[in-house]
Structure formats: structure tokens, C-alpha cells
Write an enzyme that holds these catalytic residues in place. Sequence first.
Site, PDB file in Angstrom:
ATOM      1  N   LYS A  69       0.855  -1.196   0.000  1.00 32.36           N
ATOM      2  CA  LYS A  69       0.000   0.000   0.000  1.00 32.36           C
ATOM      3  C   LYS A  69       0.883   1.235   0.000  1.00 32.36           C
ATOM      4  O   LYS A  69       1.908   1.273   0.694  1.00 32.36           O
ATOM      5  CB  LYS A  69      -0.906  -0.033   1.243  1.00 32.36           C
ATOM      6  CG  LYS A  69      -1.963   1.067   1.297  1.00 32.36           C
ATOM      7  CD  LYS A  69      -2.798   0.925   2.576  1.00 32.36           C
ATOM      8  CE  LYS A  69      -3.973   1.902   2.623  1.00 32.36           C
ATOM      9  NZ  LYS A  69      -4.790   1.727   3.856  1.00 32.36           N
ATOM     10  N   SER A 144      -9.784   1.694   2.976  1.00 37.92           N
ATOM     11  CA  SER A 144      -8.886   2.490   2.169  1.00 37.92           C
ATOM     12  C   SER A 144      -7.835   1.673   1.409  1.00 37.92           C
ATOM     13  O   SER A 144      -7.228   2.190   0.474  1.00 37.92           O
ATOM     14  CB  SER A 144      -8.155   3.505   3.057  1.00 37.92           C
ATOM     15  OG  SER A 144      -7.293   2.831   3.965  1.00 37.92           O
ATOM     16  N   SER A 168     -10.095  -0.697   7.110  1.00 40.27           N
ATOM     17  CA  SER A 168      -9.480  -0.460   5.801  1.00 40.27           C
ATOM     18  C   SER A 168      -8.782  -1.644   5.146  1.00 40.27           C
ATOM     19  O   SER A 168      -8.384  -1.554   3.985  1.00 40.27           O
ATOM     20  CB  SER A 168      -8.494   0.709   5.890  1.00 40.27           C
ATOM     21  OG  SER A 168      -9.216   1.925   5.938  1.00 40.27           O
TER      22      SER A 168
END
Lengths: 479, 487, 94
Positions: A69, A144, A168
Site C-alpha cells: 500500500k 482504504s 481499511s
Amino acid sequence: MSAELRELTAADALGRIESGELSPDELFDAHAEAIAGEELNAYLWRAEPGAAANGAADGPLRGVPVAVKDLFCTEGIATTAGSRILEGYRPPYTATAVERLTAAGARVVGKTNMDEFAMGSSNENSGYGPVLNPWDRSRVPGGSSGGSAAAVAGRLTPWAIGTDTGGSIRQPAALCGIVGLKPTYGAISRYGMVAFASSLDQCGPLTRTVADAAILLRAMEGRDPCDSTSVGIPGGVELPSRTDLAGLRLGVARDFSHHAEGVEPGVAEAFERALETIAEAGGEIVDVELPHASHGISAYYVIAPAEASANLARYDGVRFGLRADGDGDLVTMYERTRSEGFGAEVKRRIMLGTYALSSGYYDAYYGRAQRVRTRIVEDFARAFEVCDLIVTPTSPSVAFELGAKAADPLAMYLSDYFTVPMSLAGIPAISIPAGLAEPAGGGPELPVGLQVAAPAFAETLLLDAAHALEGAIGFEGKP
Amino acid sequence: MARGAAVLERYEPVIGLEIHVQLQTRTKMFCGCELSFGDEPNVHTCPICLGHPGTLPVTNEQAIKFALEIALALRCEIAPRSIFHRKNYFYPDLPKGYQISQYDIPLASDGELAGVRIHRVHLEEDAAKLSHVGASGRIHGSGASLVDFNRGGTPLVEIVTEPDLRDAAAARSWLQLLRTTIRQIGASDVNMEEGSLRCDANVSLRPVGRDELGTKTELKNMNSFRFLERGIEAEIARQAGMLDAGEAVAQDTLHFDPRAGSLTSLRSKEYAHDYRYFPEPDLVPVAPTEEMIAAARAALPELPADRRRRYESELGLSEKVATQLAFDADLAGYFERAIAPGSAEPVTVANWITGELAARLREAGDGGAGPAGSRVEPEAIAALAGMVERKEISTGAGRRVLAVLVAEGGDPATIVEREGLGGMDDSGELEAAVAAAIEADPAAAERVREGNVKAIGPLVGHVMRETKGRADGGEVTRLIRERLGVG
Amino acid sequence: MIDREQVLHVARLARLELSGEEVERMSSELSGILDHVERIGELDLDGVEPTSHVVALENVLRPDEPRPSLPRDRALEGAPDPSEGSFRVPSPAA
Ligand SMILES: [Mg+2]
Ligand SMILES: [Zn+2]
């Protein structure tokens, strides 16, 4: 050939590399090439095919590629946290979690798209465009960590790491039909993970199987002298081997899971089916109470923005990142830099958090929220006296259409209803595919996630049970 | 403007100090960068002290140790469990947009030093250095500043006193005592000019005899002991002037300009602050264990306040002399070495050091180096004091030996030998000298016989000259009167 | 309910420049969120301790040993306005 390679789970790939049937460079290039042409907007930085040299193939992860990420700092490699304010930023250091992975032999194949500063549940808040759900490109992958989830589901990496502050990792995993684990707070170092809400942020794996999640967790967990709040997982992590749930008590908190607003019928049915499967697999369903869990969202949307308002103060145009011209005035420079650099949701949360901490409001908001948090911690402690694990749906809905909730922040926040209480309590929780369900508005069926939560540091038990449940459910779906 | 002395007859100043001390650790408060002073800008920085995304603070163990030692030296209560907070505000010298400090639960509180109560002692991180570099050529051209993060993140101990001081001089000498105390601990070099010791003062006035406090103002930027004293004096005068004129003193933060000796308000430039303190989630509580506290206590040397007590009670020194010696680390060390051999009574030695010796050195213009920095060895001054104490030499002779010691150092006994200043054991020599003096000035002798006592002066002077001051004045006078039959 | 004035005050504290239209939207959106959040006002929380850490750790300290600092050019790399080995900014209102 390369398409087949991308079907391999990480565990399969490791086995083949070990036995010499597969070359890690071949595996890396198969993914790097696929990423180069990907259309999900899942990646913000892509390794060159043939660039496998970035990381030796020795170590337990044997050169298997991993997607990271874009919230994790990687020395010399652009790190944006999904924000325009960090466009072109190249960190002078690498996050501990990533360093552990590469030290174990993994190779970073790309950095994945995300909601700006991890604030969002749809990935529509990225400063670099939304990520598309590989199951239906008109729908969101969740957020997210949407880029990581979409990349894993879309066969653009065998596995990925993401971060989970209020859901997330688990929510996008659910919406993309994969496995997502949020470990116990403190299990994995936060050093080098761009902070959103420091007392809640936790790094974790997004994978296609529970076994893969265990392998990644194992490689990353551990105390880090650079993170005062890290402890690792006492006793370490065992790879899962359970094939049934015999002797395990799985708690269902109806006062929490059956009072959610806007749970789609398809999700509710899938959850009931999962409970039956649990029973068939020998697990005992017990009723528990989580009287304050339904207030989790309220507490969370005070605590997280409050911490974020301070964590995001460092983006001021002085030392790195974007600076807007303030016509020679400092305050104007600050205000313009932050207004141009931050997106709408980030500004909203900074405002919310600043307000909640400002004089005259602290006690009513932040102070109260911290007390609700205490209640939620106590709720789980009491529940775990009568059960070993707690199960809930992961998300009230399946993947929704792009733009569906963009205009209504509160509706978006409510998609974290099931995942936020575990974050506030700091306990581990995993989302595994529970099957498919038709979206509320009709249309082709989409993945539904089942969340399983355990007491702090009980990751081995959690993964073992999730592994057995994964087998019992036998989810075969793929985009 | 109201004059100092007169003011104090009408108003009682109420003064409290807020002190920041830079700790002498090797590394910064929350990262491994080395502390430095006067280096090239930005050569002691890392992702942590530059506030890069994803970085986290980790508390410096030595900073906690020093802070505990300071807290114990100030007789504070150590909090069983203290936490750090984030103090939020934007400023270019604050890389994270918040300062990690302590707020509702400081490390220690409720202490006392030399009669001044300590409100709290807490730990925090220092800001970076910001220097103005003039017009930046930007549109409004309001000028540009350069930020140097070398200092950013230096461990600071903040000490806040209760408003127990009553005049500028007292504030100055109390701060000097605090400095000696902290220097003795070795926790900081406490240098006001270099900024490792910084002091703000809260000042208010109230009519003499009243209890309720007046409105207080805060004075900043007094970067020397002299400026602290002058700044407070100026503020006392300013407030007295306002009160005399029937004006109300407004709560304010004032900047003292040493050159102009004037005070200017900073309030106009401040945007109403709301620091939004909340517990720092990246750090865990500091809960000093019994071991940690015991270790800190064990590490404490004898501190000025205790030393003064010992000098008074055990050595019988006067409060004035005891304070003079005890509150100056170097001087105290000198005194301790001087009395070690036991060559004279501590009181005598103390008086010689703070009296004769100090005076001589001042005359000699030693540039404030004091006894410790002089040629006079502590053992030497003690030996000298002993000889005079035992009347082996006269006080006068002692002064002459001291003059030589100050000029070239050495051993008193040798000097007495060389200069032939030894006392006169066989009184025969003195008898002879007295006889010679009467011979030499019969007129004076006659007047003495007639009862004019003053006339004895020249005769005594003659004897002293003859004996190069070795003779004891009292003895000489006695012998002369005896011989002239005016016993 | 958070009105326009409060929004402007908070935006100032947070160093955010909001357009008039943003201020309006912020005011209504924040009010909506706060209405939901204020449900915790109904709970009886008397005597409940606040939780700011879920990890039960104390005294996590670092030995006072120097670690290498960044070379200055690395420290200034990516600085928006480097000058004379420092970070240049518009002067704070003096
Ligand atoms: Mg302070
Ligand atoms: Zn540093």
C-alpha cells in the site's frame, strides 16, 4: 503461462520455487508485466519487469512478489499516501514492515492506490483517481486499502499488505472476495507507515487464502525498537492446520450485528448461511452481548479524526511535499498549501478532529469518545469469557457503485459499522469470503465477507479457525 | 517613571519564574541525532526530527534520568505515572505541527528550593532555530527566514515556580542557585547566553499588606542574569507607574529589549492560541520504578542548599559566608580542599577565603576567576590561616604573605622564612627594639610620660618598621608603656 | 450544529483555506456527522476511565546512543525552498 502463474497462491508459489519448478524472476515478471497494463488503477508505482533484482530470492519468502500500500515509506521510491500533497515525495527511509518482508526475501512489485491518507471506504478519495473493483468495474473495491484488495483479487499480485484503522483491510477484502487480516494493535511495527490515527492504525495482509495471510503476518510481526507501541505477537504465529471447528465457541452479538443500519438482505442471508456452516463444521454458536459496539462509529469518528488532525499538521510546505505560494506570507502559504494539497474528505476529517479537540468541546467529544472506547474494550473482554471468537458480517453491503455514497459522508462512514469496534478494542479480526450475494439494487452477485474476531494476540487461534471455516465454506469465486 | 526603592514601599512585587533547561544528553529527546551547538545548519537531523511521514518518537532514557535527578534535587513528588501530550500549533520551527510535551500529569510537582516552591517539573522537546534573513524578494517581500533543525528535538526540562519571589535581585540570585544546582547534577551546562538555560518571569504588583494578587504580565527574552534582573525591575517600575496613575495593568506578554532597557508587548502579534492538547498516542506512559528513583537519588551529589546547611550547622560558618561558599560550586570545592588537611579552624579558613583572599584578587583584577582560578593553592591559604590563628605570625605579616601568594603562589612557611616574617620568639629582640625607639625619639617618649597617649603612635611605628611588621602591635604598645612607667 | 463562524474558526486553527462554498458545505456536513456522534451523549459514562492506549506498556525507553543523522543534502532533498543549507520559509509575522 504467465496468466497461470498469477493464479498461484503465495503458498503454492513458495512450494514450486522450493522444489525448483518455478523461478522467482519468472513469477515476478509475470506480475510486473500484468501490472504494467493493468486497468483497475490499483497501482501508483510499478516495478519494471526484469527489475526482480530489487531484493534477493533467499529467505523464507523466496523472491515472491508483494504489493505494498502506498502508505508505507519506501526509501527512494515515490510514496504518496494517495495524496497530492506528497506528489513526488521520496522518503529517506523504509518502513519496518516492508524491510522485514524484503529481508525475508519478498520483492516489492508495486505500490498500491488507496484513499488519501487512508481516509475512506471506497477508494474514491484517492488523489490519483479511484480504483475499480475487478468483479464489476462500475463498482468500488472498498477502502482504504482498495488498491491492494483489487490487485490481489485481480491477480495483479499473489498477495499485498495494507493498513486498517477502522476496517481499511477487512472491508475492501470483503468487497473484493479475498482474505484480509487486521492483527492485534502492536503486533506489527507502525514505523514508516504514514499515520492516520496512531492509536488505531495497524498493518496487515490481504491475500487469497488464510494460509497466505499467516505466512505474511509471520514475516512482519515483532517488536520494533522504532515503535514504542509495538510488542509483536508473544509466542509467534503458527501456520493454520485446523480442518474443523470442533470445541470452539463462536459468539454472535445480536444486539450489535442485527441492529446495523442498512444491512443488505443478501449480506444478512450470507451471514446466516455462514452461521449454519459454522455449526456444520462442529463449531458451537453462542449468544454474546456487545452493548456499546453499536456506538463504535460515533466514538471512532471523534477519536480517529482528532488524532488525524495532529498527524496531518506536518504537511505544511516547509520540509517536503507540496508548497503553494503564499505571496510572501507564512500563514497564507500554510493555508493554501494544505487547501490545494488535501482532498475534500481529508479536509472534512481535519476539521472534525480539530473541532472535537478545540477548547470547550474536548470533554463533550474526545473525552466522551475515549470513555466509550473503554466500554467497548470491556464489552469484548466480557464476551470472550463465554466464547473463543466473535463473528459478524464484515460490511453492511457488497461493493457499491462508484459515486453512490460520495455525496453522503455519514452513509460512507457507516460502512465501517462492523469493523470499527474491533479497531477501538485493538483486537485481531479477519475477513474471509462467505459467498456471493445480489446487490441491493439488483445485478450480478458480488462477494460478501465474514468477519471473525479474537482476543488480543490470539492470532494463531484466529487464523486456525478462519482456515477451517474457509475450507467449510469452500468459496471458489473469482472476478 | 516610578523609582525602584520608593516603589517597594507602596507595592509588593509577586514574581514567579518559568525556566527551560536543555539537557546534556548525547542524543535528542525522541531520536538518535547527536546534540550540537554552533555546527553547520541541518547536519544533525533525521526523518524523525524532521517530522517526515510515518516516523515515530522513542523516549531517551537518559533524559528521564536527568529529569528525575532535577526533580529530586528540587524536592518534588515524582508522579507514579506521567504521560506525554501533543501541543498543537503551526510554526516553521515545529516540524510535526505539534510539540510533544507534558500537560495534565507532569513528571514531578510540589517541590521547593531555598524557600521558593516548585509548581511542576516536566519534559518536552525543543523547537528548531529560526533566523530572519531579510527581504525574500517575494511579492509582499515581508522577508524570509531560514530553519535549522539541529536544535529541534533537544530534550528540555521545564521548571515552573510558584510566585514566591518578591524582588528582581532575589529572582536573579535564586535562578543562579538553580543553575548551580543543575550544573552540579551534570544534567545541563545551563548557559543563559547560549540558551541552554532560558527564563521567563511572571510579574504582578499588589499594594503592600494586601493578599489578593494583581494582574500578571509575562516577560520573555531575558537571556542573561543581568537582563533578568533589569527586565523585572523595568516591569515593576512600569506597573507601579500605571497603578499610580490609576490605570489597570493588562494581562500581556512582554519582550525585554536589553539595549533600550524597554518592554514591548507581543500580544498584538499573537493569534489567539488553542493548543488542543491530547495524549500522545505514539508514546506510552512513564512510570518511574523504585529502582529508577533510587538510582536517580543515588546519583545526586551534595547540592548547594544542603551544603550551606552543613557549613552552618557542622562547621559553624555564618549564614552569609556559608551561602557565599556553598552556592558557588568552584568556591565550595576550593574551600573543601582547604579545610581537608585540618591546618586551621574551618571558620578561620572560610573567613580568609571570602575576606582577605577575595579582596586581594579583586584588587589584582583577576577577572572574576576567584580563588579557585588563582595561584593560591587551597592548602596554602589554609596553612597561612593556621599560622595567624596560632599567632606564629602577626595578622599584618599574614597579609604580606598573602600578597606574595597571590602574586606568585607557593608555600606560606617558605615565604615567611625567605622574607623573615617569623614571629619573635625571644622577647629580648623586641625589648631592644623598644629601647632603640625611645632612644631615637625622646620627645615623643616625654609626651607619653606626661600622659599624652596619642604620642605613642610614632614609637610603635618605629618598632614595627625595625621589626618589618613581625612584632605584634599590642605587645609593642604594652612594652613601651611599661618602660615609660605609664602601665 | 456547527455554524459558519465556528467552521471559519476551526479552519483557521487547522490552517485550511476554505472557499465560501466549502464553508457552507462543511457546516452542513459536519453538523450531520456530529448529530450522529452526539448519540454517545445518551450513554452513562460516569466514573469510566478514558482509553487512549490499548497496549498495556510503560517505560519504553531508548538508550542514549547516537545513530547516524542524514547527510544534509538528503535532509534538504525534496525541500520546497532550500537555501544556505536550510529550509527557507516566509518570515512569521514579526
Ligand atoms: Mg515549555
Ligand atoms: Zn533526528
